[in-house]
Design a protein around this motif. Structure first.
Motif, PDB file in Angstrom:
ATOM      1  N   ILE A  10     -63.535 -22.717 -49.789  1.00 51.88           N
ATOM      2  CA  ILE A  10     -63.750 -21.271 -49.905  1.00 51.88           C
ATOM      3  C   ILE A  10     -63.626 -20.823 -51.355  1.00 51.88           C
ATOM      4  O   ILE A  10     -63.051 -21.513 -52.195  1.00 51.88           O
ATOM      5  CB  ILE A  10     -62.780 -20.473 -49.001  1.00 51.88           C
ATOM      6  N   SER A  11     -64.168 -19.642 -51.654  1.00 57.48           N
ATOM      7  CA  SER A  11     -64.206 -19.122 -53.026  1.00 57.48           C
ATOM      8  C   SER A  11     -62.863 -18.517 -53.427  1.00 57.48           C
ATOM      9  O   SER A  11     -61.956 -18.339 -52.600  1.00 57.48           O
ATOM     10  CB  SER A  11     -65.299 -18.062 -53.141  1.00 57.48           C
ATOM     11  N   GLY A  12     -62.766 -18.152 -54.704  1.00 59.74           N
ATOM     12  CA  GLY A  12     -61.543 -17.539 -55.204  1.00 59.74           C
ATOM     13  C   GLY A  12     -61.223 -16.224 -54.515  1.00 59.74           C
ATOM     14  O   GLY A  12     -60.075 -15.955 -54.165  1.00 59.74           O
ATOM     15  N   GLY A  13     -62.240 -15.397 -54.325  1.00 58.84           N
ATOM     16  CA  GLY A  13     -62.021 -14.125 -53.647  1.00 58.84           C
ATOM     17  C   GLY A  13     -61.594 -14.311 -52.202  1.00 58.84           C
ATOM     18  O   GLY A  13     -60.766 -13.568 -51.679  1.00 58.84           O
ATOM     19  N   GLU A  14     -62.174 -15.337 -51.555  1.00 58.91           N
ATOM     20  CA  GLU A  14     -61.801 -15.631 -50.174  1.00 58.91           C
ATOM     21  C   GLU A  14     -60.370 -16.160 -50.095  1.00 58.91           C
ATOM     22  O   GLU A  14     -59.610 -15.807 -49.185  1.00 58.91           O
ATOM     23  CB  GLU A  14     -62.790 -16.636 -49.577  1.00 58.91           C
ATOM     24  N   LYS A  15     -59.988 -16.992 -51.067  1.00 56.75           N
ATOM     25  CA  LYS A  15     -58.606 -17.483 -51.113  1.00 56.75           C
ATOM     26  C   LYS A  15     -57.624 -16.319 -51.271  1.00 56.75           C
ATOM     27  O   LYS A  15     -56.561 -16.299 -50.664  1.00 56.75           O
ATOM     28  CB  LYS A  15     -58.422 -18.467 -52.271  1.00 56.75           C
ATOM     29  N   GLN A  16     -58.015 -15.347 -52.084  1.00 51.43           N
ATOM     30  CA  GLN A  16     -57.152 -14.181 -52.298  1.00 51.43           C
ATOM     31  C   GLN A  16     -56.957 -13.412 -51.001  1.00 51.43           C
ATOM     32  O   GLN A  16     -55.846 -12.991 -50.680  1.00 51.43           O
ATOM     33  CB  GLN A  16     -57.767 -13.283 -53.376  1.00 51.43           C
ATOM     34  N   ARG A  17     -58.017 -13.256 -50.230  1.00 50.18           N
ATOM     35  CA  ARG A  17     -57.926 -12.534 -48.960  1.00 50.18           C
ATOM     36  C   ARG A  17     -57.084 -13.319 -47.938  1.00 50.18           C
ATOM     37  O   ARG A  17     -56.313 -12.735 -47.186  1.00 50.18           O
ATOM     38  CB  ARG A  17     -59.318 -12.264 -48.409  1.00 50.18           C
ATOM     39  N   VAL A  18     -57.251 -14.642 -47.941  1.00 50.55           N
ATOM     40  CA  VAL A  18     -56.455 -15.477 -47.033  1.00 50.55           C
ATOM     41  C   VAL A  18     -54.976 -15.398 -47.403  1.00 50.55           C
ATOM     42  O   VAL A  18     -54.104 -15.268 -46.533  1.00 50.55           O
ATOM     43  CB  VAL A  18     -56.944 -16.942 -47.072  1.00 50.55           C
ATOM     44  N   ALA A  19     -54.682 -15.465 -48.702  1.00 51.06           N
ATOM     45  CA  ALA A  19     -53.289 -15.378 -49.146  1.00 51.06           C
ATOM     46  C   ALA A  19     -52.681 -14.020 -48.798  1.00 51.06           C
ATOM     47  O   ALA A  19     -51.509 -13.926 -48.423  1.00 51.06           O
ATOM     48  CB  ALA A  19     -53.204 -15.637 -50.649  1.00 51.06           C
ATOM     49  N   LEU A  20     -53.491 -12.968 -48.915  1.00 52.68           N
ATOM     50  CA  LEU A  20     -53.029 -11.637 -48.524  1.00 52.68           C
ATOM     51  C   LEU A  20     -52.737 -11.584 -47.027  1.00 52.68           C
ATOM     52  O   LEU A  20     -51.726 -11.020 -46.597  1.00 52.68           O
ATOM     53  CB  LEU A  20     -54.086 -10.587 -48.868  1.00 52.68           C
ATOM     54  N   ALA A  21     -53.624 -12.185 -46.235  1.00 51.95           N
ATOM     55  CA  ALA A  21     -53.415 -12.207 -44.790  1.00 51.95           C
ATOM     56  C   ALA A  21     -52.124 -12.931 -44.445  1.00 51.95           C
ATOM     57  O   ALA A  21     -51.353 -12.487 -43.595  1.00 51.95           O
ATOM     58  CB  ALA A  21     -54.599 -12.882 -44.094  1.00 51.95           C
ATOM     59  N   LEU A  30     -60.090 -14.333 -60.767  1.00 52.48           N
ATOM     60  CA  LEU A  30     -61.367 -13.950 -60.155  1.00 52.48           C
ATOM     61  C   LEU A  30     -62.364 -13.450 -61.197  1.00 52.48           C
ATOM     62  O   LEU A  30     -61.986 -12.929 -62.247  1.00 52.48           O
ATOM     63  CB  LEU A  30     -61.128 -12.851 -59.111  1.00 52.48           C
ATOM     64  N   ASP A  31     -63.664 -13.579 -60.891  1.00 49.39           N
ATOM     65  CA  ASP A  31     -64.682 -13.000 -61.756  1.00 49.39           C
ATOM     66  C   ASP A  31     -64.632 -11.478 -61.639  1.00 49.39           C
ATOM     67  O   ASP A  31     -64.026 -10.926 -60.705  1.00 49.39           O
ATOM     68  CB  ASP A  31     -66.072 -13.526 -61.389  1.00 49.39           C
ATOM     69  N   GLN A  32     -65.263 -10.797 -62.574  1.00 46.45           N
ATOM     70  CA  GLN A  32     -65.118  -9.345 -62.683  1.00 46.45           C
ATOM     71  C   GLN A  32     -65.526  -8.600 -61.421  1.00 46.45           C
ATOM     72  O   GLN A  32     -64.825  -7.699 -60.955  1.00 46.45           O
ATOM     73  CB  GLN A  32     -65.920  -8.829 -63.888  1.00 46.45           C
ATOM     74  N   GLN A  33     -66.668  -8.960 -60.839  1.00 46.48           N
ATOM     75  CA  GLN A  33     -67.157  -8.262 -59.653  1.00 46.48           C
ATOM     76  C   GLN A  33     -66.220  -8.473 -58.464  1.00 46.48           C
ATOM     77  O   GLN A  33     -65.873  -7.524 -57.756  1.00 46.48           O
ATOM     78  CB  GLN A  33     -68.575  -8.721 -59.301  1.00 46.48           C
ATOM     79  N   THR A  34     -65.809  -9.725 -58.256  1.00 50.23           N
ATOM     80  CA  THR A  34     -64.890 -10.016 -57.156  1.00 50.23           C
ATOM     81  C   THR A  34     -63.557  -9.318 -57.373  1.00 50.23           C
ATOM     82  O   THR A  34     -62.930  -8.829 -56.432  1.00 50.23           O
ATOM     83  CB  THR A  34     -64.668 -11.543 -57.029  1.00 50.23           C
ATOM     84  N   ARG A  35     -63.131  -9.260 -58.625  1.00 46.62           N
ATOM     85  CA  ARG A  35     -61.869  -8.611 -58.958  1.00 46.62           C
ATOM     86  C   ARG A  35     -61.909  -7.133 -58.584  1.00 46.62           C
ATOM     87  O   ARG A  35     -60.960  -6.600 -58.000  1.00 46.62           O
ATOM     88  CB  ARG A  35     -61.597  -8.785 -60.453  1.00 46.62           C
ATOM     89  N   LEU A  36     -63.012  -6.462 -58.912  1.00 47.43           N
ATOM     90  CA  LEU A  36     -63.148  -5.043 -58.575  1.00 47.43           C
ATOM     91  C   LEU A  36     -63.135  -4.833 -57.064  1.00 47.43           C
ATOM     92  O   LEU A  36     -62.510  -3.892 -56.556  1.00 47.43           O
ATOM     93  CB  LEU A  36     -64.432  -4.480 -59.179  1.00 47.43           C
ATOM     94  N   GLU A  37     -63.822  -5.718 -56.347  1.00 47.38           N
ATOM     95  CA  GLU A  37     -63.851  -5.615 -54.885  1.00 47.38           C
ATOM     96  C   GLU A  37     -62.455  -5.812 -54.301  1.00 47.38           C
ATOM     97  O   GLU A  37     -62.049  -5.097 -53.367  1.00 47.38           O
ATOM     98  CB  GLU A  37     -64.805  -6.663 -54.317  1.00 47.38           C
ATOM     99  N   CYS A  38     -61.695  -6.751 -54.851  1.00 45.81           N
ATOM    100  CA  CYS A  38     -60.356  -7.027 -54.335  1.00 45.81           C
ATOM    101  C   CYS A  38     -59.374  -5.915 -54.708  1.00 45.81           C
ATOM    102  O   CYS A  38     -58.419  -5.655 -53.971  1.00 45.81           O
ATOM    103  CB  CYS A  38     -59.862  -8.380 -54.839  1.00 45.81           C
ATOM    104  N   GLN A  39     -59.603  -5.261 -55.841  1.00 46.46           N
ATOM    105  CA  GLN A  39     -58.789  -4.092 -56.177  1.00 46.46           C
ATOM    106  C   GLN A  39     -58.958  -3.017 -55.111  1.00 46.46           C
ATOM    107  O   GLN A  39     -57.974  -2.411 -54.655  1.00 46.46           O
ATOM    108  CB  GLN A  39     -59.183  -3.548 -57.548  1.00 46.46           C
TER     109      GLN A  39
END
Length: 228
Positions: free
Chosen positions: A131-142, A161-170
């Motif tokens: 899974i991607s970095g953004g997906e890992k972040q969501r899994v870790a949050l869960a 995370l890359d800039q776009q993914t970072r903004l989405e995760c914010q």
């Protein structure tokens, strides 16, 4: 309310801080080595302060000369900078591991809801390397939220995370905070991220709070004041 008043001697300086946080997002901002992660570790119980007191509502986490509550009894969710997912476990087992470790079962309806909110339903059978970095972040949050913590600590959660993914995760973090209504304490080096996420920003330098800024995003006028 979480109340923190602690001192801890570090290699280069003494950490000496005092603050309180309600059901809001508190951001710890400052250069590397200013004591931000040490503060999270003291709150979580991974590090014991030299002196002081840490208390959440009526529960005393730490009191010098009296007691230090073990980490597993503090009911705190902690999202580490590298996410710390278990590579040999799939996403679902990573999420539910925290529940078993804390011996606290989340309600049958809450876990599916959490998975849906974080949009990770399709990842449950996958492994971290798939899974991607953004997906890992969501899994870790869960995983951090699955035990229904009273406080959530996040150490540079979006730095990889890359800039776009970072903004989405914010945006995801802001939305989750509105749903969960518990104290979030976030460490970041990014001032734009700090201002977007923080209801309160504490500026740290060599273990001391040198400024406090309250955001306008919660309906208050921006206020910066010197902390003595």
């Amino acid at each position: 309310m979480l109340s923190v008043k602690i001192r801890k001697q570090l290699t280069q300086f003494q950490l000496d801080i005092q603050f309180e946080v309600n059901q809001e997002i508190l951001v710890l901002f400052g250069p590397s080595g200013s004591g931000k992660t040490t503060i999270l570790n003291c709150i979580s119980g991974l590090i014991t302060p030299d002196t002081g007191q840490i208390q959440f509502n009526d529960q005393l986490f730490f009191q010098d000369g009296l007691r230090s509550l073990p980490p597993q009894e503090r009911h705190i969710g902690y999202l580490f900078q590298d996410y710390a997912l278990f590579p040999h476990m799939n996403v679902y087992k990573n999420i539910t591991y925290g529940i078993k470790a804390k011996k606290k079962a989340i309600s049958d309806s809450r876990l599916p809801s959490l998975i849906q909110v974080l949009k990770i339903n399709h990842l449950l059978s996958k492994y971290p390397h798939q899974i991607s970095g953004g997906e890992k972040q969501r899994v870790a949050l869960a995983r951090a939220l699955a035990t229904e913590p009273s406080i959530l600590l996040l150490d540079e959660p979006l730095s990889a995370l890359d800039q776009q993914t970072r903004l989405e995760c914010q945006d995801e973090l802001l939305r989750l905070h509105q749903i969960w209504e518990i104290p979030f304490i976030i460490v970041t080096h990014d001032i734009h991220e700090a201002k977007k996420l923080g209801d309160v920003i504490l500026f740290l330098e060599k273990g001391k709070i040198i400024q406090e800024e309250r955001s306008e995003k919660i309906g208050h006028s921006s206020l910066i004041k010197r902390i003595h």
